[in-house]
Design a protein around this motif. Structure first.
Motif, short mmCIF file in Angstrom:
data_model
loop_
_atom_site.label_atom_id
_atom_site.label_comp_id
_atom_site.label_asym_id
_atom_site.label_seq_id
_atom_site.Cartn_x
_atom_site.Cartn_y
_atom_site.Cartn_z
N THR A 677 -6.39 9.87 2.75
CA THR A 677 -5.62 8.89 1.98
C THR A 677 -4.29 9.49 1.53
O THR A 677 -3.24 8.82 1.58
CB THR A 677 -6.42 8.44 0.75
OG1 THR A 677 -7.64 7.82 1.19
CG2 THR A 677 -5.64 7.44 -0.09
N LEU A 678 -4.30 10.75 1.10
CA LEU A 678 -3.06 11.42 0.69
C LEU A 678 -2.10 11.59 1.86
O LEU A 678 -0.88 11.44 1.71
CB LEU A 678 -3.39 12.78 0.07
CG LEU A 678 -4.13 12.75 -1.28
CD1 LEU A 678 -4.55 14.16 -1.69
CD2 LEU A 678 -3.27 12.13 -2.36
N ALA A 679 -2.66 11.89 3.05
CA ALA A 679 -1.81 12.05 4.24
C ALA A 679 -1.15 10.73 4.62
O ALA A 679 0.04 10.68 4.95
CB ALA A 679 -2.65 12.60 5.40
N GLU A 680 -1.92 9.66 4.58
CA GLU A 680 -1.35 8.35 4.91
C GLU A 680 -0.31 7.92 3.88
O GLU A 680 0.72 7.32 4.22
CB GLU A 680 -2.46 7.33 5.00
CG GLU A 680 -3.40 7.56 6.19
CD GLU A 680 -4.61 6.63 6.18
OE1 GLU A 680 -4.80 5.95 5.15
OE2 GLU A 680 -5.35 6.60 7.18
N ALA A 681 -0.57 8.23 2.60
CA ALA A 681 0.41 7.90 1.57
C ALA A 681 1.68 8.72 1.74
O ALA A 681 2.77 8.28 1.38
CB ALA A 681 -0.19 8.15 0.18
N GLY A 682 1.57 9.94 2.29
CA GLY A 682 2.72 10.81 2.47
C GLY A 682 3.71 10.30 3.50
O GLY A 682 4.86 10.74 3.53
N GLN A 683 3.27 9.38 4.38
CA GLN A 683 4.19 8.82 5.37
C GLN A 683 5.23 7.92 4.71
O GLN A 683 6.34 7.77 5.21
CB GLN A 683 3.39 8.05 6.43
CG GLN A 683 2.47 8.96 7.25
CD GLN A 683 1.71 8.20 8.32
OE1 GLN A 683 2.07 7.07 8.65
NE2 GLN A 683 0.68 8.83 8.87
N ASN A 684 4.88 7.30 3.60
CA ASN A 684 5.84 6.49 2.85
C ASN A 684 5.49 6.61 1.36
O ASN A 684 4.97 5.68 0.75
CB ASN A 684 5.77 5.03 3.31
CG ASN A 684 6.85 4.18 2.65
OD1 ASN A 684 7.78 4.70 2.02
ND2 ASN A 684 6.72 2.86 2.77
N PRO A 685 5.77 7.76 0.76
CA PRO A 685 5.30 8.03 -0.60
C PRO A 685 5.93 7.16 -1.68
O PRO A 685 5.40 7.07 -2.78
CB PRO A 685 5.67 9.50 -0.81
CG PRO A 685 6.78 9.77 0.15
CD PRO A 685 6.52 8.89 1.34
N LYS A 686 7.06 6.53 -1.37
CA LYS A 686 7.72 5.73 -2.39
C LYS A 686 7.14 4.33 -2.52
O LYS A 686 7.44 3.64 -3.50
CB LYS A 686 9.22 5.65 -2.08
CG LYS A 686 9.93 6.99 -2.19
CD LYS A 686 11.42 6.85 -1.97
CE LYS A 686 12.13 8.21 -2.11
NZ LYS A 686 13.59 8.09 -1.90
N ALA A 687 6.34 3.90 -1.57
CA ALA A 687 5.73 2.57 -1.66
C ALA A 687 4.74 2.53 -2.83
O ALA A 687 3.93 3.44 -3.01
CB ALA A 687 5.02 2.22 -0.35
N SER A 688 4.82 1.47 -3.63
CA SER A 688 3.98 1.38 -4.82
C SER A 688 2.50 1.37 -4.48
O SER A 688 1.67 1.94 -5.19
CB SER A 688 4.33 0.11 -5.62
OG SER A 688 4.12 -1.05 -4.82
N GLU A 689 2.16 0.72 -3.35
CA GLU A 689 0.75 0.68 -2.94
C GLU A 689 0.25 2.08 -2.62
O GLU A 689 -0.87 2.47 -3.00
CB GLU A 689 0.60 -0.25 -1.73
CG GLU A 689 -0.85 -0.37 -1.24
CD GLU A 689 -0.95 -1.28 -0.03
OE1 GLU A 689 -2.00 -1.23 0.62
OE2 GLU A 689 0.00 -2.03 0.24
N ASN A 690 1.09 2.86 -1.92
CA ASN A 690 0.69 4.23 -1.58
C ASN A 690 0.60 5.12 -2.82
O ASN A 690 -0.21 6.03 -2.90
CB ASN A 690 1.68 4.83 -0.58
CG ASN A 690 1.52 4.22 0.81
OD1 ASN A 690 0.50 3.61 1.10
ND2 ASN A 690 2.54 4.36 1.66
N GLN A 691 1.48 4.87 -3.79
CA GLN A 691 1.42 5.62 -5.04
C GLN A 691 0.06 5.42 -5.73
O GLN A 691 -0.55 6.36 -6.21
CB GLN A 691 2.55 5.14 -5.97
CG GLN A 691 3.93 5.60 -5.53
CD GLN A 691 4.32 6.92 -6.15
OE1 GLN A 691 4.22 7.09 -7.36
NE2 GLN A 691 4.74 7.86 -5.31
N THR A 692 -0.39 4.14 -5.78
CA THR A 692 -1.68 3.83 -6.41
C THR A 692 -2.82 4.51 -5.69
O THR A 692 -3.72 5.11 -6.31
CB THR A 692 -1.89 2.31 -6.43
OG1 THR A 692 -0.83 1.69 -7.16
CG2 THR A 692 -3.23 1.96 -7.09
N LEU A 693 -2.79 4.42 -4.34
CA LEU A 693 -3.87 5.04 -3.56
C LEU A 693 -3.88 6.55 -3.73
O LEU A 693 -4.94 7.17 -3.85
CB LEU A 693 -3.71 4.67 -2.08
CG LEU A 693 -3.88 3.18 -1.72
CD1 LEU A 693 -3.56 2.94 -0.26
CD2 LEU A 693 -5.30 2.73 -2.03
N ALA A 694 -2.71 7.15 -3.77
CA ALA A 694 -2.62 8.60 -3.91
C ALA A 694 -3.13 9.07 -5.27
O ALA A 694 -3.80 10.09 -5.39
CB ALA A 694 -1.18 9.06 -3.69
#
Length: 731
Positions: A677-694
């Motif tokens: 999950t952290l790796a996938e969020a790292g592809q676009n870390p500024k997206a709010s959805e990825n921030q929540t998941l991370a």
């Protein structure tokens, strides 16, 4: 024998001082532990603040020396004579209206005096029923009430014209005011006389017994009557011929005898243990103990007073732990202060050792010597038995619910049928050689009619030694209540943490898990010297942290189910290595799709418009493959970019998870999923959805870390890597 000689012999090792005469000697602050003073004369001996551990005073004579007995007797007699004279004067004052019959008509005099006499008689009856102090208060109220009612009635009659102003009523009222003041003073005087004489008689009873108190009452009664008659003569009625004079003499005589008799009776019943005027008894015993044997602030631990004479002794000792009082004479007439001897029921039990079917609810029996006592069917609920000696005691069918028994010695006690609901014991409680066939854990039957018998089977009984083993196991355990059942993963993590910090704890230490409604009671065996509080804190803290992480994981999983698009769904399926069958298509587009899916672990053949997913196989290798693919998709450039640093950190974290021996495969898989999950969020870390998941992924990894021993390699790596990963992702 002189005190100096006794101390010298004691210091030389001699302990036998049987039958010696130590009357009036002083051993203040001396250490005479273990000495034998059996049958010795210790009347008036001073043992203040002495150390007398295990000292034997069996059949010794304590209390007042003869000179003190004579002195106190003469003193009380002189005071009694004075009180007797005052009683006669007070009796004469109460009948003053009747003595002035020449100023009033005989009928009016009898009316006023009769009213006062009724009030006084009521006060006497109240004193018998409720005690002297309550009687004085009631008399005061009664006088005020009668005067108020009489005055109001008189003025009311005159105001309405029923009675003329100068009529008899006004005259009677005028005299009533004067006589009421005199009567009230006389009543207060009588009360003071009665209280004083009651105390004096009580002291006499404490010193010389019933015979002395009785003779004193007779002498004082005669004196009071004589003085009362003389007071009547002084008012001029004793020689008056007529009804008023005769009644005056008779009533004064009666009052004088009543005051003396009532005071003597109250003193007698108070010394017998009546609590209505208990303060009289305390004063009498305190005075009577003056000059007697003193054990004030002495240490009488394990001392022996079997069949000793202890009347008029000061036993306000510093310690009475396990002191033996069996057969002690007149233990109820010693000065005890706030020791356990202050309780009449307890005193009687210590003397007689017989408590069969008696009640000692909430009694203070701390340190009591109850060796061999018969407490069969006794009620000891909520009593304090700490440090008590109950060796060979009969406690058959006794109620020990909620009792304190810390440091209590039950060696050889008979406990069959006893109720042990919520009693408090610890490793200092001695249960050696207890004779017990069965016990009950409930005082009253539950909704099923059971009192929780042990053993449960009514046809079974404890074998010799079973009871001690049962409670030894209970003493050497820690019980932890888990609310709303057991979470398996959280329990495993918490117990691993406990085993790491307490090497003596193993998987075999778990004695059982008992269902308590929606909760579960876990019992863990520990060593006798284990820090139970620290163990419970370690387990609970880790369990709750892991449980919180599991809740966050559940929330994350729910959100992912609702927000993931088709790509994320396919990626999730890929992590489980499914076998995908696609049929009826051989186009170039489908082949390209097949290659892409195969790269992610999805095997495709016979591409077509319809497909089925089956045989989902979750294993660590597949999870690692998926995580590696996700990390590899992060940019890998020559420059030191944030993404390349993140890639390195996640790779280190993946390796640490795989190498951690304290994690099961399921736990490793869960941790690796969070890395993905952290790796996938790292592809676009500024997206709010990825921030929540991370954020939730790092929270879960921290929860997994908390379940590990503090020295675990993964715990160290998480402490180092997670803050750096959070910084790179802007969390």
């Amino acid at each position: 024998m002189k005190a100096k000689e006794v101390l010298q012999r004691y210091s030389n090792g001699e302990r036998n001082f049987q039958r010696v005469n130590l009357r009036g000697k002083s051993f203040k602050r001396a250490d005479l532990s273990g000495a034998d003073f059996s049958e010795a004369d210790i009347r008036g001996t001073n043992f203040r603040e002495a150390t007398l551990k295990g000292t034997n005073f069996s059949q010794a004579k304590a209390g007042l020396p003869k000179r003190w007995v004579i002195g106190l007797t003469l003193t009380t007699l002189l005071i009694s004579l004075l009180v007797g004279a005052l009683a006669g004067v007070a009796a004469g004052l109460t009948m003053y209206p009747l003595s002035q019959a020449n100023d009033l008509s005989t009928g009016e005099a009898i009316l006023i005096s009769g009213m006062f006499l009724l009030i006084l008689g009521g006060g006497f009856l109240f004193a018998v029923q409720r005690g002297l102090v309550n009687a004085l208060g009631t008399l005061t109220f009664a006088v005020a009430f009668v005067v108020a009612v009489g005055m109001s009635a008189g003025f009311g009659l005159m105001a309405t014209g029923v009675v003329a102003f100068p009529d008899t009523v006004l005259r009677v009222m005028s005299y009533a005011v004067i006589y009421t003041i005199i009567f009230s003073s006389a009543v207060v005087f009588l009360g003071a006389v009665g209280v004083t004489f009651a105390v004096i008689v009580a002291i006499t009873l404490a010193v010389t017994g019933i015979l002395g108190g009785g003779l004193e009452a007779v002498v004082v009664g005669i004196l009071a009557v004589v003085v009362g008659r003389e007071v009547a003569k002084g008012f001029g009625t004793a020689g008056t011929i007529g009804i008023a004079g005769t009644l005056s003499v008779l009533v004064i005589t009666t009052i004088a005898i009543a005051v003396v008799g009532l005071s003597a009776y109250i003193a007698w019943r108070t010394m017998k243990g009546d609590q209505r005027d208990a303060w009289i008894r305390k004063i009498a015993i305190s005075v009577a103990a003056t000059g007697g044997t003193s054990f004030y602030k002495a240490d009488l631990t394990d001392a022996i007073f079997t069949q000793a004479q202890v009347k008029n002794t000061d036993l306000r000792a510093r310690s009475l732990i396990r002191t033996c009082w069996q057969g002690a004479d007149q233990l109820d007439q010693v000065r005890v202060g706030k020791t356990l001897l202050d309780q009449p029921a307890v005193r009687n039990l210590l003397i007689t050792k017989d408590g069969y079917k008696k009640s000692y609810v909430a009694a203070n029996l701390e340190g009591a010597n109850l060796a061999g006592v018969n407490l069969e069917s006794a009620n000891l609920k909520q009593s304090n038995l700490n440090q008590a000696n109950l060796r060979d005691a009969n406690l058959k069918d006794a109620n020990l619910a909620q009792t304190l028994a810390l440091g209590t010695n039950f060696t050889g006690a008979y406990l069959t049928g006893a109720c042990l609901e919520a009693w408090t014991i610890n490793e200092t409680t001695i249960l050696s050689n207890v004779d017990c066939q069965y016990v009950f854990f409930l005082e009253y039957p539950n909704h099923l009619g059971s009192r929780e018998r042990r053993p449960h089977d009514p046809d079974q009984v404890f074998q010799p030694g079973d009871f001690e083993k049962l409670y030894q196991e209970i003493i050497n355990t820690v019980q932890i209540l888990l609310r709303d059942g057991v979470n398996r993963e959280s329990f495993a993590a918490a117990f691993q943490k406990v085993m790491a910090e307490f090497p003596e704890i193993t998987s075999d230490s778990v004695q059982g898990m008992e269902k308590r409604g929606d909760d579960v009671l876990v019992t863990i065996a520990v060593e006798p010297d284990a820090d139970k509080g620290k163990l419970e804190h370690t387990f609970t803290q880790t369990y709750e942290a892991r449980l919180e992480a599991a809740k966050n994981a559940a929330l994350l999983e729910a959100e992912q189910r609702h927000t993931q698009d088709l790509k994320e769904t396919i990626a999730a399926l890929a992590s489980y290595s499914p076998s995908v069958t696609i049929t009826n298509s051989n186009t170039a587009e489908s082949k390209a799709m097949s290659n892409s899916q195969e790269k992610k672990g999805i095997f495709a053949e016979n591409v077509g418009g319809n497909f089925n997913v089956s045989n989902v196989n979750l294993n660590l290798d597949n999870v690692n493959g998926t995580v590696t693919n996700s990390i590899d998709e992060l940019p890998n450039t020559d420059s030191e970019t944030d993404q390349s640093n993140l890639k390195e950190l996640l790779t280190q974290l993946q390796s640490a998870i795989n190498e951690e021996a304290n994690l099961s495969e399921d736990d490793k898989a869960e941790a690796l999923n969070q890395v993905q999950t952290l790796a996938e969020a790292g592809q676009n870390p500024k997206a709010s959805e990825n921030q929540t998941l991370a954020k939730r992924a790092t929270t879960m990894l921290k929860g997994i870390k908390e379940g590990l021993p503090s020295a675990a390699k993964l715990a160290e790596e998480c402490n180092k890597l997670l803050p750096a990963i959070q910084a790179l992702l802007g969390l």
